[in-house]
Design a protein around this motif. Sequence first.
Motif: not given
Length: 97
Positions: A7-8, A21-26, A30-34, A57-58
Amino acid sequence: MQGLVLDVFVSAANEADVKAAPVLLVPTLDAYERIRKILADQAYQGWLIDAVKSVYSCTLEITKKLGDGFVVSPWRWVVERTFAWLENARRLCRDSD
């Protein structure tokens, strides 16, 4: 380890990285649970580490300063290789011929 861009997000230059960061990380987490580990620089220290750990949990691993002056980071090749692949994509190239 793969250096894939998932993501960018582009923000204004006067906005601190840790605030954007939260705008990108959330949505990404959510999309890549692994995803289990995120590598970040020292700008992302503080509350963000605990928030990512408790909600997703990351692990948000912050790089440490390796020394005075220019010192090559052990995982720098992953980033450099990723940007090299992106530069080879014509549609992503910022230079026009």
